[in-house]
Design a protein around this motif. Structure first.
Motif, PDB file in Angstrom:
ATOM      1  N   GLN A  11       0.858  -1.182   0.000  1.00 49.29           N
ATOM      2  CA  GLN A  11       0.000   0.000   0.000  1.00 49.29           C
ATOM      3  C   GLN A  11       0.893   1.231   0.000  1.00 49.29           C
ATOM      4  O   GLN A  11       2.030   1.189   0.472  1.00 49.29           O
ATOM      5  CB  GLN A  11      -0.874   0.034   1.259  1.00 49.29           C
ATOM      6  N   TRP A  12       0.381   2.327  -0.491  1.00 50.55           N
ATOM      7  CA  TRP A  12       1.117   3.579  -0.495  1.00 50.55           C
ATOM      8  C   TRP A  12       0.550   4.507   0.557  1.00 50.55           C
ATOM      9  O   TRP A  12      -0.665   4.660   0.685  1.00 50.55           O
ATOM     10  CB  TRP A  12       1.033   4.243  -1.865  1.00 50.55           C
ATOM     11  N   LEU A  13       1.436   5.129   1.319  1.00 46.29           N
ATOM     12  CA  LEU A  13       1.036   6.114   2.315  1.00 46.29           C
ATOM     13  C   LEU A  13       1.155   7.490   1.671  1.00 46.29           C
ATOM     14  O   LEU A  13       2.237   7.927   1.291  1.00 46.29           O
ATOM     15  CB  LEU A  13       1.926   6.036   3.551  1.00 46.29           C
ATOM     16  N   HIS A  14       0.038   8.166   1.522  1.00 44.07           N
ATOM     17  CA  HIS A  14      -0.009   9.505   0.949  1.00 44.07           C
ATOM     18  C   HIS A  14      -0.168  10.497   2.089  1.00 44.07           C
ATOM     19  O   HIS A  14      -0.867  10.224   3.064  1.00 44.07           O
ATOM     20  CB  HIS A  14      -1.206   9.639  -0.004  1.00 44.07           C
ATOM     21  N   THR A  15       0.463  11.647   1.973  1.00 41.93           N
ATOM     22  CA  THR A  15       0.343  12.671   3.005  1.00 41.93           C
ATOM     23  C   THR A  15       0.061  14.021   2.375  1.00 41.93           C
ATOM     24  O   THR A  15       0.420  14.277   1.225  1.00 41.93           O
ATOM     25  CB  THR A  15       1.634  12.790   3.846  1.00 41.93           C
ATOM     26  N   GLY A  25      -3.245   9.112   4.284  1.00 39.82           N
ATOM     27  CA  GLY A  25      -4.185   8.204   3.633  1.00 39.82           C
ATOM     28  C   GLY A  25      -3.428   7.019   3.058  1.00 39.82           C
ATOM     29  O   GLY A  25      -2.321   7.164   2.547  1.00 39.82           O
ATOM     30  N   VAL A  26      -4.014   5.844   3.161  1.00 42.87           N
ATOM     31  CA  VAL A  26      -3.395   4.628   2.625  1.00 42.87           C
ATOM     32  C   VAL A  26      -4.208   4.176   1.421  1.00 42.87           C
ATOM     33  O   VAL A  26      -5.437   4.112   1.475  1.00 42.87           O
ATOM     34  CB  VAL A  26      -3.357   3.515   3.700  1.00 42.87           C
ATOM     35  N   HIS A  27      -3.516   3.873   0.320  1.00 41.37           N
ATOM     36  CA  HIS A  27      -4.185   3.469  -0.916  1.00 41.37           C
ATOM     37  C   HIS A  27      -3.323   2.443  -1.634  1.00 41.37           C
ATOM     38  O   HIS A  27      -2.100   2.528  -1.588  1.00 41.37           O
ATOM     39  CB  HIS A  27      -4.406   4.699  -1.812  1.00 41.37           C
ATOM     40  N   PRO A  28      -3.935   1.474  -2.325  1.00 41.90           N
ATOM     41  CA  PRO A  28      -3.138   0.452  -3.015  1.00 41.90           C
ATOM     42  C   PRO A  28      -2.407   0.953  -4.250  1.00 41.90           C
ATOM     43  O   PRO A  28      -1.526   0.273  -4.768  1.00 41.90           O
ATOM     44  CB  PRO A  28      -4.166  -0.615  -3.397  1.00 41.90           C
ATOM     45  N   LYS A  29      -2.713   2.153  -4.721  1.00 41.57           N
ATOM     46  CA  LYS A  29      -2.085   2.646  -5.949  1.00 41.57           C
ATOM     47  C   LYS A  29      -1.325   3.931  -5.693  1.00 41.57           C
ATOM     48  O   LYS A  29      -1.712   4.764  -4.902  1.00 41.57           O
ATOM     49  CB  LYS A  29      -3.134   2.880  -7.025  1.00 41.57           C
ATOM     50  N   ARG A  30      -0.221   4.065  -6.429  1.00 37.75           N
ATOM     51  CA  ARG A  30       0.532   5.305  -6.421  1.00 37.75           C
ATOM     52  C   ARG A  30       0.388   6.001  -7.763  1.00 37.75           C
ATOM     53  O   ARG A  30       0.221   7.196  -7.834  1.00 37.75           O
ATOM     54  CB  ARG A  30       2.021   5.052  -6.179  1.00 37.75           C
ATOM     55  N   GLY A  31       0.476   5.232  -8.834  1.00 33.08           N
ATOM     56  CA  GLY A  31       0.472   5.783 -10.181  1.00 33.08           C
ATOM     57  C   GLY A  31      -0.839   6.456 -10.556  1.00 33.08           C
ATOM     58  O   GLY A  31      -1.896   6.153 -10.028  1.00 33.08           O
ATOM     59  N   GLY A  32      -0.737   7.389 -11.476  1.00 35.19           N
ATOM     60  CA  GLY A  32      -1.919   8.103 -11.933  1.00 35.19           C
ATOM     61  C   GLY A  32      -2.483   9.000 -10.855  1.00 35.19           C
ATOM     62  O   GLY A  32      -1.914   9.184  -9.800  1.00 35.19           O
ATOM     63  N   ILE A  33      -3.622   9.535 -11.095  1.00 34.83           N
ATOM     64  CA  ILE A  33      -4.253  10.463 -10.156  1.00 34.83           C
ATOM     65  C   ILE A  33      -5.344   9.757  -9.345  1.00 34.83           C
ATOM     66  O   ILE A  33      -6.016  10.354  -8.530  1.00 34.83           O
ATOM     67  CB  ILE A  33      -4.793  11.696 -10.915  1.00 34.83           C
TER      68      ILE A  33
END
Length: 77
Positions: A11-15, A25-33
């Motif tokens: 998962q990717w941790l976004h801040t 926020g935690v999300h399975p994707k990093r790529g794209g918007i």
């Protein structure tokens, strides 16, 4: 943004950070918007978005500023 394992899945941790608040926020994707849109945190960005030159950030309608460390990395051959 960093990559972590949540329930054995990557998962990717976004801040998103302001002088007064930090959002995670935690999300399975990093790529794209996709992840940025899923959170909805930056959709009404009214200030300056300082970022690392990741291409999807440029799709957000706001004033952009680049992180100096990342800018120097982009300029280094």
């Amino acid at each position: 943004m960093s990559m972590n394992r949540v329930q054995a899945k990557l998962q990717w941790l976004h801040t998103s950070v302001t002088p007064k608040h930090t959002w995670y926020g935690v999300h399975p994707k990093r790529g794209g918007i996709e992840a940025v849109n899923a959170f909805g945190v930056l959709k009404d960005c009214a200030g300056v978005l300082a970022h690392d030159c990741w291409a999807p950030y440029w799709l957000i309608q706001c004033v952009h500023a680049l992180c100096n460390a990342h800018l120097l990395r982009e300029l280094t051959p």
